[in-house]
Write a protein that holds these residues in place. Structure first.
Motif, PDB file in Angstrom:
ATOM      1  N   ARG A   1      11.427 -11.199 -27.286  1.00  0.00           N
ATOM      2  CA  ARG A   1      12.553 -11.852 -26.616  1.00  0.00           C
ATOM      3  C   ARG A   1      13.355 -10.850 -25.797  1.00  0.00           C
ATOM      4  N   VAL A   2      12.634  -9.982 -25.105  1.00  0.00           N
ATOM      5  CA  VAL A   2      13.243  -8.962 -24.257  1.00  0.00           C
ATOM      6  C   VAL A   2      13.321  -9.463 -22.817  1.00  0.00           C
ATOM      7  N   TYR A   3      14.489  -9.327 -22.210  1.00  0.00           N
ATOM      8  CA  TYR A   3      14.669  -9.677 -20.800  1.00  0.00           C
ATOM      9  C   TYR A   3      14.500  -8.435 -19.932  1.00  0.00           C
ATOM     10  N   PHE A   4      13.777  -8.556 -18.820  1.00  0.00           N
ATOM     11  CA  PHE A   4      13.791  -7.506 -17.806  1.00  0.00           C
ATOM     12  C   PHE A   4      13.449  -8.100 -16.451  1.00  0.00           C
ATOM     13  N   ALA A   5      14.039  -7.528 -15.400  1.00  0.00           N
ATOM     14  CA  ALA A   5      13.783  -7.993 -14.038  1.00  0.00           C
ATOM     15  C   ALA A   5      14.156  -6.887 -13.065  1.00  0.00           C
ATOM     16  N   ALA A   6      13.285  -6.600 -12.130  1.00  0.00           N
ATOM     17  CA  ALA A   6      13.544  -5.582 -11.116  1.00  0.00           C
ATOM     18  C   ALA A   6      14.555  -6.099 -10.109  1.00  0.00           C
ATOM     19  N   GLN A   7      15.506  -5.234  -9.731  1.00  0.00           N
ATOM     20  CA  GLN A   7      16.459  -5.594  -8.693  1.00  0.00           C
ATOM     21  C   GLN A   7      15.770  -5.534  -7.330  1.00  0.00           C
ATOM     22  N   GLU A   8      16.207  -6.387  -6.426  1.00  0.00           N
ATOM     23  CA  GLU A   8      15.625  -6.397  -5.086  1.00  0.00           C
ATOM     24  C   GLU A   8      15.984  -5.107  -4.353  1.00  0.00           C
ATOM     25  N   SER A   9      14.982  -4.464  -3.758  1.00  0.00           N
ATOM     26  CA  SER A   9      15.203  -3.211  -3.057  1.00  0.00           C
ATOM     27  C   SER A   9      14.075  -2.965  -2.069  1.00  0.00           C
ATOM     28  N   ASP A  10      14.394  -2.255  -0.993  1.00  0.00           N
ATOM     29  CA  ASP A  10      13.389  -1.941   0.021  1.00  0.00           C
ATOM     30  C   ASP A  10      12.765  -0.567  -0.167  1.00  0.00           C
ATOM     31  N   ASP A  11      13.201   0.155  -1.194  1.00  0.00           N
ATOM     32  CA  ASP A  11      12.644   1.484  -1.414  1.00  0.00           C
ATOM     33  C   ASP A  11      12.084   1.611  -2.821  1.00  0.00           C
ATOM     34  N   GLU A  12      11.550   2.783  -3.109  1.00  0.00           N
ATOM     35  CA  GLU A  12      10.892   3.001  -4.397  1.00  0.00           C
ATOM     36  C   GLU A  12      11.854   3.317  -5.525  1.00  0.00           C
ATOM     37  N   PHE A  13      13.130   3.434  -5.220  1.00  0.00           N
ATOM     38  CA  PHE A  13      14.106   3.816  -6.227  1.00  0.00           C
ATOM     39  C   PHE A  13      14.850   2.611  -6.797  1.00  0.00           C
ATOM     40  N   PHE A  14      14.155   1.497  -6.910  1.00  0.00           N
ATOM     41  CA  PHE A  14      14.788   0.286  -7.428  1.00  0.00           C
ATOM     42  C   PHE A  14      15.087   0.412  -8.923  1.00  0.00           C
ATOM     43  N   LEU A  15      16.089  -0.336  -9.346  1.00  0.00           N
ATOM     44  CA  LEU A  15      16.476  -0.360 -10.752  1.00  0.00           C
ATOM     45  C   LEU A  15      15.922  -1.619 -11.409  1.00  0.00           C
ATOM     46  N   ILE A  16      15.835  -1.582 -12.722  1.00  0.00           N
ATOM     47  CA  ILE A  16      15.345  -2.721 -13.491  1.00  0.00           C
ATOM     48  C   ILE A  16      16.393  -3.099 -14.524  1.00  0.00           C
ATOM     49  N   ASP A  17      16.904  -4.297 -14.440  1.00  0.00           N
ATOM     50  CA  ASP A  17      17.815  -4.803 -15.466  1.00  0.00           C
ATOM     51  C   ASP A  17      16.996  -5.161 -16.696  1.00  0.00           C
ATOM     52  N   HIS A  18      17.509  -4.825 -17.869  1.00  0.00           N
ATOM     53  CA  HIS A  18      16.767  -5.149 -19.092  1.00  0.00           C
ATOM     54  C   HIS A  18      17.703  -5.181 -20.289  1.00  0.00           C
ATOM     55  N   SER A  19      17.307  -5.912 -21.308  1.00  0.00           N
ATOM     56  CA  SER A  19      18.089  -5.933 -22.544  1.00  0.00           C
ATOM     57  C   SER A  19      17.942  -4.586 -23.240  1.00  0.00           C
ATOM     58  N   THR A  20      18.908  -4.256 -24.103  1.00  0.00           N
ATOM     59  CA  THR A  20      18.996  -2.879 -24.608  1.00  0.00           C
ATOM     60  C   THR A  20      18.957  -2.775 -26.133  1.00  0.00           C
ATOM     61  N   PHE A  21      18.434  -3.766 -26.798  1.00  0.00           N
ATOM     62  CA  PHE A  21      18.298  -3.673 -28.251  1.00  0.00           C
ATOM     63  C   PHE A  21      17.082  -2.823 -28.622  1.00  0.00           C
ATOM     64  N   SER A  22      17.147  -2.207 -29.778  1.00  0.00           N
ATOM     65  CA  SER A  22      15.975  -1.593 -30.394  1.00  0.00           C
ATOM     66  C   SER A  22      15.549  -2.508 -31.539  1.00  0.00           C
ATOM     67  N   TYR A  23      14.267  -2.463 -31.881  1.00  0.00           N
ATOM     68  CA  TYR A  23      13.707  -3.391 -32.868  1.00  0.00           C
ATOM     69  C   TYR A  23      13.057  -2.589 -33.993  1.00  0.00           C
ATOM     70  N   PHE A  24      13.430  -2.936 -35.237  1.00  0.00           N
ATOM     71  CA  PHE A  24      12.889  -2.216 -36.383  1.00  0.00           C
ATOM     72  C   PHE A  24      11.870  -3.073 -37.102  1.00  0.00           C
ATOM     73  N   MET A  25      10.676  -2.503 -37.309  1.00  0.00           N
ATOM     74  CA  MET A  25       9.588  -3.198 -37.991  1.00  0.00           C
ATOM     75  C   MET A  25       9.195  -2.455 -39.251  1.00  0.00           C
ATOM     76  N   LEU A  26       8.824  -3.208 -40.286  1.00  0.00           N
ATOM     77  CA  LEU A  26       8.391  -2.631 -41.550  1.00  0.00           C
ATOM     78  C   LEU A  26       7.024  -3.175 -41.951  1.00  0.00           C
ATOM     79  N   PRO A  27       6.192  -2.349 -42.577  1.00  0.00           N
ATOM     80  CA  PRO A  27       4.891  -2.838 -43.077  1.00  0.00           C
ATOM     81  C   PRO A  27       5.093  -4.002 -44.041  1.00  0.00           C
ATOM     82  N   GLY A  28       4.297  -5.028 -43.874  1.00  0.00           N
ATOM     83  CA  GLY A  28       4.387  -6.183 -44.760  1.00  0.00           C
ATOM     84  C   GLY A  28       5.478  -7.163 -44.402  1.00  0.00           C
ATOM     85  N   HIS A  29       6.359  -6.794 -43.493  1.00  0.00           N
ATOM     86  CA  HIS A  29       7.474  -7.655 -43.097  1.00  0.00           C
ATOM     87  C   HIS A  29       7.490  -7.949 -41.608  1.00  0.00           C
TER      88      HIS A  29
END
Length: 206
Positions: A152-180
Motif C-alpha cells: 500500500r505504498v504510494y509513489f508518482a513521478a513529478q512532471e519534468s522536462d529534465d532528468e532531475f525529476f522528483l518522485i513523491d512517495h509515502s515514507t513509512f517503513s515496514y517491519f516483517m517477522l518470520p511466521g508473521h
C-alpha cells in the motif's frame, strides 16, 4: 529541507492507508504482538504485504520468500531523493545497529521506486554507503508497482522536462517477522532508539 507533497499526493496516500491514523488492528495470527504497537491499521495487519519478485543490487532475482526467514525493515524510496529518503534510510540503518548491539539481527531493505535511474551500480553504491548489510531491490516498472501495491505504498513521478525529476512517495517503513509477515509500520518521526525499542519488542514477543 524536506519538501511538502502535493495535495493530490497527500490525498491519495491518506486514502491508501485508510485515513490519518494509519492504524494497525491485531490479527488472530499475531496475538501477543499488540503490546508492541501504538497504532492500528484499517483492514488489519494481514492487508499489508504479499508476494513480489524483484532484483537485488547484485543482480540476483529475489522474491518475498527470500526474506521470510529473518526480521526485515523495509523502505520504499529512490537514490536521487534529495532529502527524505537519505534521512529515513540512515535512521533505519542506525536502528539496525542499535538492535545488533542488543543481540538482535534485523536486515534493512531498500526498494527503489525509480526504475528509470536506479541502475544496479547506483543502487549498490547507495545501500553499501548506508549500511553494509542493507539489501537494495529494484525491477521493472510493473514489478515495482506490484510490490508497492502489496504494501500500500504510494509513489508518482513529478512532471519534468529534465532528468532531475522528483518522485513523491509515502515514507513509512515496514517491519516483517518470520511466521508473521508484516507486523507494523514505522513512522518517519520515530528516532533510531524508538525504532529499535519497537522492533526489539516485536522480536521478543513473536
Amino acid at each position: 529541507m524536506i519538501r511538502l507533497y502535493s495535495l493530490i499526493a497527500a490525498g491519495l496516500i491518506a486514502a491508501l492507508l485508510g485515513g490519518l491514523g494509519y492504524m494497525v488492528m491485531t490479527g488472530s495470527q499475531q496475538a501477543g504482538l499488540g503490546q508492541c504497537r501504538e497504532t492500528s491499521i484499517a483492514g488489519g495487519a494481514g492487508s499489508i504485504g504479499g508476494p513480489f519478485e524483484l532484483v537485488d543490487h547484485t543482480g540476483r532475482t529475489v522474491t518475498d520468500a527470500d526474506f521470510a526467514d529473518r526480521p526485515v525493515l523495509l523502505y520504499f524510496g529512490y537514490t536521487f531523493c534529495p532529502d527524505v529518503c537519505p534521512l529515513d534510510t540512515a535512521r533505519n540503518a542506525q536502528a539496525v545497529d542499535l538492535l545488533a548491539e542488543r543481540g538482535y539481527d534485523v536486515t534493512p531493505v531498500f526498494v527503489s521506486v525509480d526504475h528509470q535511474r536506479d541502475t544496479q551500480d547506483l543502487l549498490a553504491e547507495f545501500v553499501r554507503f548506508m549500511h553494509p548489510e542493507m539489501i537494495g531491490l529494484t525491477g521493472t516498472e510493473e514489478q515495482i508497482r506490484d510490490a508497492a501495491r502489496a504494501y500500500r505504498v504510494y509513489f508518482a513521478a513529478q512532471e519534468s522536462d529534465d532528468e532531475f525529476f522528483l518522485i513523491d512517495h509515502s515514507t513509512f517503513s515496514y517491519f516483517m517477522l518470520p511466521g508473521h509477515g508484516f507486523v507494523d509500520v514505522i513512522r518517519r518521526d520515530q528516532s533510531p532508539e524508538q525504532v529499535a525499542d519497537t522492533l526489539g519488542c516485536f522480536i521478543d514477543n513473536a
